[in-house]
Design a protein around this motif. Structure first.
Motif, PDB file in Angstrom:
ATOM      1  N   ALA A 172     -11.486  30.840 -18.769  1.00 22.80           N
ATOM      2  CA  ALA A 172     -12.530  31.734 -19.280  1.00 22.80           C
ATOM      3  C   ALA A 172     -12.399  31.986 -20.780  1.00 22.80           C
ATOM      4  CB  ALA A 172     -12.477  33.057 -18.532  1.00 22.80           C
ATOM      5  N   LEU A 173     -11.522  31.303 -21.448  1.00 25.61           N
ATOM      6  CA  LEU A 173     -11.331  31.505 -22.890  1.00 25.61           C
ATOM      7  C   LEU A 173     -11.972  30.371 -23.677  1.00 25.61           C
ATOM      8  CD1 LEU A 173      -7.571  32.528 -22.795  1.00 25.61           C
ATOM      9  CD2 LEU A 173      -9.533  34.047 -23.004  1.00 25.61           C
ATOM     10  N   PRO A 174     -13.143  30.585 -24.268  1.00 25.22           N
ATOM     11  CA  PRO A 174     -13.797  29.488 -24.997  1.00 25.22           C
ATOM     12  C   PRO A 174     -13.041  29.112 -26.270  1.00 25.22           C
ATOM     13  CG  PRO A 174     -15.043  31.517 -25.242  1.00 25.22           C
ATOM     14  CD  PRO A 174     -13.955  31.793 -24.252  1.00 25.22           C
ATOM     15  N   GLN A 175     -12.322  30.056 -26.882  1.00 25.98           N
ATOM     16  CA  GLN A 175     -11.567  29.736 -28.088  1.00 25.98           C
ATOM     17  C   GLN A 175     -10.463  28.734 -27.771  1.00 25.98           C
ATOM     18  OE1 GLN A 175     -11.643  32.955 -26.896  1.00 25.98           O
ATOM     19  NE2 GLN A 175     -13.171  33.914 -28.219  1.00 25.98           N
ATOM     20  N   LEU A 176      -9.868  28.852 -26.604  1.00 29.97           N
ATOM     21  CA  LEU A 176      -8.801  27.941 -26.213  1.00 29.97           C
ATOM     22  C   LEU A 176      -9.336  26.523 -26.030  1.00 29.97           C
ATOM     23  CD1 LEU A 176      -5.811  27.738 -25.478  1.00 29.97           C
ATOM     24  CD2 LEU A 176      -6.472  28.136 -23.114  1.00 29.97           C
ATOM     25  N   LYS A 177     -10.534  26.407 -25.456  1.00 22.74           N
ATOM     26  CA  LYS A 177     -11.137  25.085 -25.286  1.00 22.74           C
ATOM     27  C   LYS A 177     -11.371  24.422 -26.635  1.00 22.74           C
ATOM     28  CE  LYS A 177     -13.519  26.247 -21.026  1.00 22.74           C
ATOM     29  NZ  LYS A 177     -14.803  26.455 -20.380  1.00 22.74           N
ATOM     30  N   ASN A 178     -11.855  25.183 -27.624  1.00 17.23           N
ATOM     31  CA  ASN A 178     -12.100  24.621 -28.953  1.00 17.23           C
ATOM     32  C   ASN A 178     -10.800  24.214 -29.626  1.00 17.23           C
ATOM     33  OD1 ASN A 178     -14.833  25.039 -28.628  1.00 17.23           O
ATOM     34  ND2 ASN A 178     -14.791  27.047 -29.606  1.00 17.23           N
ATOM     35  N   LYS A 179      -9.747  25.008 -29.474  1.00 10.60           N
ATOM     36  CA  LYS A 179      -8.462  24.663 -30.075  1.00 10.60           C
ATOM     37  C   LYS A 179      -7.873  23.409 -29.453  1.00 10.60           C
ATOM     38  CE  LYS A 179      -7.135  29.240 -31.645  1.00 10.60           C
ATOM     39  NZ  LYS A 179      -6.181  30.353 -31.529  1.00 10.60           N
ATOM     40  N   ILE A 180      -8.021  23.270 -28.150  1.00  6.09           N
ATOM     41  CA  ILE A 180      -7.503  22.073 -27.486  1.00  6.09           C
ATOM     42  C   ILE A 180      -8.272  20.842 -27.933  1.00  6.09           C
ATOM     43  CG2 ILE A 180      -7.323  20.932 -25.240  1.00  6.09           C
ATOM     44  CD1 ILE A 180      -6.586  23.630 -24.058  1.00  6.09           C
ATOM     45  N   LYS A 181      -9.595  20.965 -28.079  1.00  8.31           N
ATOM     46  CA  LYS A 181     -10.382  19.838 -28.566  1.00  8.31           C
ATOM     47  C   LYS A 181      -9.983  19.460 -29.983  1.00  8.31           C
ATOM     48  CE  LYS A 181     -14.518  20.407 -25.789  1.00  8.31           C
ATOM     49  NZ  LYS A 181     -15.950  20.732 -25.782  1.00  8.31           N
ATOM     50  N   ASN A 182      -9.719  20.451 -30.826  1.00  5.41           N
ATOM     51  CA  ASN A 182      -9.302  20.161 -32.200  1.00  5.41           C
ATOM     52  C   ASN A 182      -7.925  19.522 -32.240  1.00  5.41           C
ATOM     53  OD1 ASN A 182     -11.649  21.119 -33.316  1.00  5.41           O
ATOM     54  ND2 ASN A 182     -10.849  23.182 -33.654  1.00  5.41           N
ATOM     55  N   ILE A 183      -7.031  19.952 -31.375  1.00  2.73           N
ATOM     56  CA  ILE A 183      -5.699  19.365 -31.342  1.00  2.73           C
ATOM     57  C   ILE A 183      -5.750  17.921 -30.875  1.00  2.73           C
ATOM     58  CG2 ILE A 183      -3.476  19.458 -30.141  1.00  2.73           C
ATOM     59  CD1 ILE A 183      -3.717  22.509 -30.240  1.00  2.73           C
ATOM     60  N   LEU A 184      -6.505  17.675 -29.839  1.00  2.00           N
ATOM     61  CA  LEU A 184      -6.604  16.320 -29.293  1.00  2.00           C
ATOM     62  C   LEU A 184      -7.581  15.443 -30.061  1.00  2.00           C
ATOM     63  CD1 LEU A 184      -6.574  17.142 -25.485  1.00  2.00           C
ATOM     64  CD2 LEU A 184      -4.674  16.381 -26.914  1.00  2.00           C
ATOM     65  N   GLN A 185      -8.325  16.036 -30.950  1.00  2.00           N
ATOM     66  CA  GLN A 185      -9.322  15.360 -31.785  1.00  2.00           C
ATOM     67  C   GLN A 185     -10.279  14.526 -30.944  1.00  2.00           C
ATOM     68  OE1 GLN A 185      -7.390  13.271 -34.947  1.00  2.00           O
ATOM     69  NE2 GLN A 185      -6.496  15.123 -35.798  1.00  2.00           N
ATOM     70  N   ILE A 186     -10.938  15.200 -30.054  1.00  2.00           N
ATOM     71  CA  ILE A 186     -11.937  14.560 -29.208  1.00  2.00           C
ATOM     72  C   ILE A 186     -13.310  14.836 -29.790  1.00  2.00           C
ATOM     73  CG2 ILE A 186     -12.771  14.330 -26.843  1.00  2.00           C
ATOM     74  CD1 ILE A 186     -10.197  15.418 -25.854  1.00  2.00           C
ATOM     75  N   ARG A 187     -13.395  14.793 -31.056  1.00  2.00           N
ATOM     76  CA  ARG A 187     -14.692  15.019 -31.691  1.00  2.00           C
ATOM     77  C   ARG A 187     -15.401  13.688 -31.876  1.00  2.00           C
ATOM     78  NH1 ARG A 187     -12.779  18.119 -36.860  1.00  2.00           N
ATOM     79  NH2 ARG A 187     -10.728  18.231 -36.003  1.00  2.00           N
ATOM     80  N   GLN A 188     -16.704  13.724 -31.765  1.00  2.00           N
ATOM     81  CA  GLN A 188     -17.478  12.516 -32.017  1.00  2.00           C
ATOM     82  C   GLN A 188     -17.619  12.351 -33.522  1.00  2.00           C
ATOM     83  OE1 GLN A 188     -21.175  12.971 -30.022  1.00  2.00           O
ATOM     84  NE2 GLN A 188     -20.303  12.632 -27.991  1.00  2.00           N
ATOM     85  N   GLN A 189     -17.593  11.107 -33.952  1.00  2.07           N
ATOM     86  CA  GLN A 189     -17.748  10.868 -35.380  1.00  2.07           C
ATOM     87  C   GLN A 189     -19.197  11.131 -35.773  1.00  2.07           C
ATOM     88  OE1 GLN A 189     -16.391   6.966 -36.291  1.00  2.07           O
ATOM     89  NE2 GLN A 189     -14.258   7.447 -35.892  1.00  2.07           N
ATOM     90  N   ALA A 190     -19.329  11.829 -36.872  1.00  6.91           N
ATOM     91  CA  ALA A 190     -20.668  12.147 -37.358  1.00  6.91           C
ATOM     92  C   ALA A 190     -21.275  10.911 -38.011  1.00  6.91           C
ATOM     93  CB  ALA A 190     -20.595  13.296 -38.352  1.00  6.91           C
TER      94      ALA A 190
END
Length: 158
Positions: free
Chosen positions: A120-138
């Motif tokens: 239930a913590l959306p901030q934790l989801k964003n931090k995990i995504k940033n750590i794992l760098q699962i961002r799509q390339q712009a």
């Protein structure tokens, strides 16, 4: 509790009965009853105030609450039921193999509870995504002249 369970059963049946009722049966019942009661309280309070219940505002609490109650029911309730059956007179030899598997499942409950709280913590989801760098390339939009110039330069130096 698992290590001294047989000592309680052999030496003091009253102490074993007290321990099973207070530390296994009662917590499972309280978790399920109070989870349902909390959901009913939210619904009743919204009705009393005169507002319609918008689950969009309460979905995180509901999912977290149901997930914790579900974990306790799936992993802790079977071993509690087995111990209750032993208190009622079912022999331990008939259910010894099943009880071994249920004891392992009881440890899984402890491992899954933090995930229920963290879901239930959306901030934790964003931090995990940033750590794992699962961002799509712009995708970058550039004028055609830069693309043509780069291809000409690459052809001349190749």
């Amino acid at each position: 509790m698992i290590c001294i369970q047989l000592c309680f059963f052999v030496q003091s049946t009253a102490l074993y009965t007290y321990d099973i009722i207070i530390h296994q049966i009662l917590p499972n019942l309280l978790i399920v009853i109070f989870s349902i009661a909390l959901l009913l309280r939210v619904c009743r309070q919204k009705y009393r105030v005169g507002q319609s219940l918008q689950w969009r505002k309460h979905w995180k609490m509901t999912i977290q609450l149901l997930f914790v109650a579900f974990i306790y029911l799936i992993f802790s309730f079977p071993i509690t039921l087995m111990n209750f059956l032993h208190l009622c007179g079912v022999s331990r030899q008939s259910t010894s193999t099943l009880l071994e598997y249920l004891l392992v499942l009881n440890y899984c409950m402890i491992l899954l509870c933090p995930f229920a709280c963290a879901s239930a913590l959306p901030q934790l989801k964003n931090k995990i995504k940033n750590i794992l760098q699962i961002r799509q390339q712009a995708r970058v939009v550039a004028p055609m002249t830069l693309h043509i110039r780069n291809t000409i330069l690459n052809q001349t130096f190749a």
